[in-house]
Scaffold this motif. Structure first.
Motif, short mmCIF file in Angstrom:
data_model
loop_
_atom_site.label_atom_id
_atom_site.label_comp_id
_atom_site.label_asym_id
_atom_site.label_seq_id
_atom_site.Cartn_x
_atom_site.Cartn_y
_atom_site.Cartn_z
N HIS A 221 12.59 81.19 22.89
CA HIS A 221 11.31 80.49 22.87
C HIS A 221 11.21 79.56 21.67
O HIS A 221 10.61 78.48 21.76
CB HIS A 221 10.16 81.50 22.84
N ASN A 222 11.77 79.98 20.55
CA ASN A 222 11.67 79.20 19.33
C ASN A 222 12.72 78.09 19.33
O ASN A 222 13.70 78.12 18.58
CB ASN A 222 11.85 80.11 18.11
N SER A 223 12.55 77.13 20.22
CA SER A 223 13.44 75.98 20.33
C SER A 223 12.64 74.79 20.83
O SER A 223 11.50 74.95 21.29
CB SER A 223 14.61 76.28 21.26
N HIS A 224 13.23 73.60 20.77
CA HIS A 224 12.51 72.39 21.16
C HIS A 224 13.53 71.36 21.64
O HIS A 224 14.74 71.62 21.67
CB HIS A 224 11.68 71.84 20.00
N LYS A 225 13.04 70.17 22.00
CA LYS A 225 13.94 69.17 22.59
C LYS A 225 15.07 68.77 21.64
O LYS A 225 16.19 68.48 22.07
CB LYS A 225 13.16 67.93 23.03
N GLY A 226 14.78 68.78 20.34
CA GLY A 226 15.83 68.45 19.39
C GLY A 226 16.94 69.49 19.35
O GLY A 226 18.09 69.17 19.02
N THR A 227 16.59 70.72 19.70
CA THR A 227 17.60 71.79 19.74
C THR A 227 18.69 71.47 20.75
O THR A 227 19.85 71.84 20.56
CB THR A 227 16.93 73.12 20.11
N TYR A 228 18.31 70.80 21.83
CA TYR A 228 19.24 70.58 22.94
C TYR A 228 19.78 69.16 23.02
O TYR A 228 20.48 68.82 23.97
CB TYR A 228 18.56 71.01 24.24
N GLY A 229 19.45 68.35 22.03
CA GLY A 229 20.16 67.10 21.86
C GLY A 229 19.55 65.87 22.48
O GLY A 229 19.10 65.87 23.62
N LEU A 299 23.71 48.28 18.79
CA LEU A 299 24.55 49.43 19.12
C LEU A 299 24.32 50.56 18.13
O LEU A 299 24.25 51.74 18.51
CB LEU A 299 26.03 49.02 19.14
N ASP A 300 24.19 50.22 16.85
CA ASP A 300 23.88 51.25 15.85
C ASP A 300 22.57 51.94 16.19
O ASP A 300 22.44 53.17 16.09
CB ASP A 300 23.77 50.61 14.46
N GLU A 301 21.60 51.15 16.62
CA GLU A 301 20.29 51.70 16.97
C GLU A 301 20.39 52.60 18.19
O GLU A 301 19.71 53.64 18.29
CB GLU A 301 19.32 50.55 17.23
N ALA A 302 21.25 52.21 19.14
CA ALA A 302 21.42 53.02 20.35
C ALA A 302 22.11 54.34 20.05
O ALA A 302 21.86 55.35 20.72
CB ALA A 302 22.22 52.24 21.39
N MET A 303 22.98 54.33 19.05
CA MET A 303 23.77 55.54 18.74
C MET A 303 23.07 56.48 17.77
O MET A 303 23.40 57.67 17.73
CB MET A 303 25.12 55.12 18.14
N VAL A 304 22.13 55.99 17.01
CA VAL A 304 21.58 56.78 15.90
C VAL A 304 20.91 58.06 16.41
O VAL A 304 20.25 58.08 17.45
CB VAL A 304 20.58 55.93 15.09
N SER A 305 21.11 59.13 15.67
CA SER A 305 20.46 60.42 15.91
C SER A 305 20.75 61.02 17.28
O SER A 305 19.96 61.81 17.80
CB SER A 305 18.93 60.30 15.73
N THR A 306 21.86 60.64 17.88
CA THR A 306 22.23 61.21 19.18
C THR A 306 23.35 62.22 19.02
O THR A 306 24.21 62.08 18.16
CB THR A 306 22.68 60.12 20.17
N ALA A 307 23.32 63.23 19.87
CA ALA A 307 24.39 64.24 19.87
C ALA A 307 25.54 63.84 20.79
O ALA A 307 26.66 64.30 20.62
CB ALA A 307 23.83 65.59 20.31
N ALA A 308 25.24 62.98 21.76
CA ALA A 308 26.27 62.58 22.72
C ALA A 308 25.92 61.22 23.29
O ALA A 308 24.75 60.79 23.30
CB ALA A 308 26.38 63.61 23.85
N MET A 309 26.95 60.55 23.81
CA MET A 309 26.77 59.22 24.38
C MET A 309 27.73 59.07 25.55
O MET A 309 28.86 59.58 25.53
CB MET A 309 27.07 58.17 23.32
N ALA A 310 27.27 58.38 26.59
CA ALA A 310 28.12 58.06 27.74
C ALA A 310 28.13 56.55 27.91
O ALA A 310 27.09 55.90 27.80
CB ALA A 310 27.59 58.74 29.00
N TYR A 444 24.21 69.50 23.90
CA TYR A 444 24.07 70.76 23.16
C TYR A 444 25.32 71.64 23.19
O TYR A 444 25.28 72.78 22.72
CB TYR A 444 22.88 71.56 23.71
N SER A 445 26.43 71.10 23.71
CA SER A 445 27.66 71.89 23.79
C SER A 445 28.85 71.08 23.27
O SER A 445 28.88 69.86 23.42
CB SER A 445 27.94 72.30 25.24
N PRO A 446 29.83 71.73 22.68
CA PRO A 446 30.97 71.00 22.12
C PRO A 446 31.88 70.43 23.20
O PRO A 446 31.86 70.86 24.35
CB PRO A 446 31.71 72.09 21.32
#
Length: 499
Positions: A221-229, A299-310, A444-446
């Motif tokens: 329960h103690n999680s939020h959208k940032g937890t999952y990327g 592109l830097d703006e699109a990539m910033v603070s992201t956990a993954a990119m496609a 949220y996964s390696p």
């Protein structure tokens, strides 16, 4: 398997004993009823058939042995002579024979070592069995099917010249050919029997519903959208704007569990894409004539603070695509999936970028795209997909998902074979659904074969569930996308992570 057989025999279990165990495993795998025809080749598969005949005879189940040739392996002859001693009917096949009156057929003609095209009596026996209407049980692998890649020769009428089994009983371990190429169409239900053969080579993992608890784990329960990327999906162009498609990609990613999806598209596409986006966000990249322009700042703006990119879905052939992908590879240090036109762009770049990048790379080619990025001709890929994929992944330090009848996922060390999917997925956009699912998981996964295999499994199972609700002809890729929640639910329940 030959090497494993040798090692097991060298360890003290005789070939005759292994043949007996194989026959017992086959007998135990089916509720034998009525009159059974056992089609025997000249190798040890024929020997398995002789053991089966002895067991059926012992249970007073009528059976007859049909021989392709009057020739035997040494171990097979041992059991053949026991059959003669028990007066089990033996018939040397002749052209024009039928199998009328036999409700069940045991296919013991060829084993996993078979290559090429069946000929002579064996070919005639295969045709006759397939036309008989009887229930067919194949021993180890349907005769005529290549055990390495699932290929089969074509007959004169264009049909496959191999047994089309209702049930296949694999011995020791399943084989690649059960899952690749034509294997899923002719193997029928697959049962494996462990008879004590010790494998001498590292195998591949074929997962089931409950094998992805590490990825689809319980959420506190103690999680939020940032937890999952936060994830970014970069693609689209004037020719393949696909506003709905791009929105569908975001939908698939969110359904797979990431926290936030950012769709990065050419600025001229924003009016078309935005109305279709509900839960995702959109981000504009400068474009010209409908194709993205190289803009490091954007592109830097699109990539910033992201956990993954496609990158690459519906991207087209913009003249700046190479610069954009090169910049991402040089500057992004998180999880990066490259698909579709991204792969075509990669094919024209120096592959040393894959070694220099700090990003953790996932590539998702179909065989033609794999030919472009690897230089390996498609014929070689179809002939040996697992080894081709493993060599490329190891050489370039990537996690590779090679699409096919079954999906090969490998990092060069750990390899998974995903047998999920269905004919209804043979429609435009199915690859985009997979890429969306994978991007969501990478939030949220390696990057590893387990995560990527989980994505392939979700996509395949979602397609199967959709086909069951609709039909294989009328299915759309959006139907697969709409069944992602049901697939994830089944997988989490099987893994024990849905509470």
């Amino acid at each position: 398997m030959r090497e494993s057989d040798k090692a097991t025999i060298a360890g003290g279990i005789s070939a005759i004993e292994l043949m007996r165990r194989a026959g017992e495993g086959i007998f135990a795998s089916h509720n034998w009823q009525g009159k059974t025809a056992i089609l025997c080749g000249t190798g040890n598969n024929g020997g398995d058939g002789y053991v089966l005949a002895l067991l059926l005879h012992e249970k007073n189940i009528p059976c007859s042995l049909f021989l392709a040739e009057d020739r035997f392996s040494p171990d097979g002859r041992y059991y053949y002579e026991k059959c003669l001693a028990e007066n089990i009917p033996v018939i040397l096949w002749q052209e024009g024979m039928t199998l009328a009156g036999y409700g069940e057929i045991a296919d013991c003609l060829f084993g996993t070592g078979f290559r090429g095209k069946p000929e002579g009596n064996a070919a005639d026996m295969i045709r006759t069995a397939n036309q008989s209407g009887a229930y067919i049980i194949s021993v180890d692998i349907p005769s005529g099917l290549n055990g390495d890649n699932g290929s089969a020769a074509s007959d004169t009428d264009g049909s496959l010249l191999c047994i089309k089994a209702d049930l296949t009983v694999s011995i020791g371990n399943p084989k690649y050919g059960h899952y690749l190429g034509n294997g899923k169409d002719v193997t029928g239900r697959l049962i494996n029997r462990d008879i004590g053969i010790k494998p001498v080579q590292k195998g591949v993992k074929v997962p089931d519903h409950g094998d992805f608890g590490n990825v689809l784990c319980h959420r506190p329960h103690n999680s939020h959208k940032g937890t999952y990327g936060y994830v970014t999906i970069l693609g689209g162009c004037a020719s393949y704007g696909g506003a709905v498609k791009l929105a569908n990609l975001g939908h698939c990613a969110l359904r797979s569990g990431c926290g936030v999806v950012r769709l990065a598209v050419g600025e001229s596409l924003l009016p078309a894409v935005t109305p279709h986006v509900l839960e995702s966000t959109v981000f504009g990249i400068p474009d010209k004539d409908g194709f993205m322009c190289f803009s490091p700042a954007k592109l830097d703006e699109a990539m910033v603070s992201t956990a993954a990119m496609a990158v690459g879905m519906g991207w087209g052939k913009g003249e700046d695509n190479g610069k954009i992908l090169s910049y991402i590879l040089e500057n992004y240090d998180k999880r990066l999936l490259i698909d579709a036109d991204g792969l075509n762009t990669l094919a024209a770049l120096d592959k040393s970028l894959l070694h220099k990048t700090k990003a953790q790379i996932v590539l998702t080619p179909h065989p033609k795209e794999f030919e472009r990025i690897s230089g390996i001709p498609m014929g070689e890929v179809f002939a040996d997909p697992v080894n081709c994929a493993e060599r490329f992944a190891a050489k370039h330090s990537v996690c590779l998902l090679l699409k096919g009848t079954s999906t090969v996922v490998t990092d060069g060390e750990d390899t998974w074979l995903i047998p999920r999917g269905c004919p209804g997925m043979g429609t435009a956009g199915s690859g985009d659904v997979l890429s969306g699912i994978l991007t969501g998981l990478l939030g949220y996964s390696p990057v590893n074969p387990e995560t990527v295999s989980c994505g392939a499994y979700i996509a395949g199972l979602s397609g199967e569930l959709a086909q069951a609700d609709i039909n294989p002809i009328s299915m759309l890729s959006s139907d697969t996308a709409n069944h992602i929640p049901m697939a994830v639910t089944e997988m989490m329940r099987a893994a024990g992570t849905l509470k």
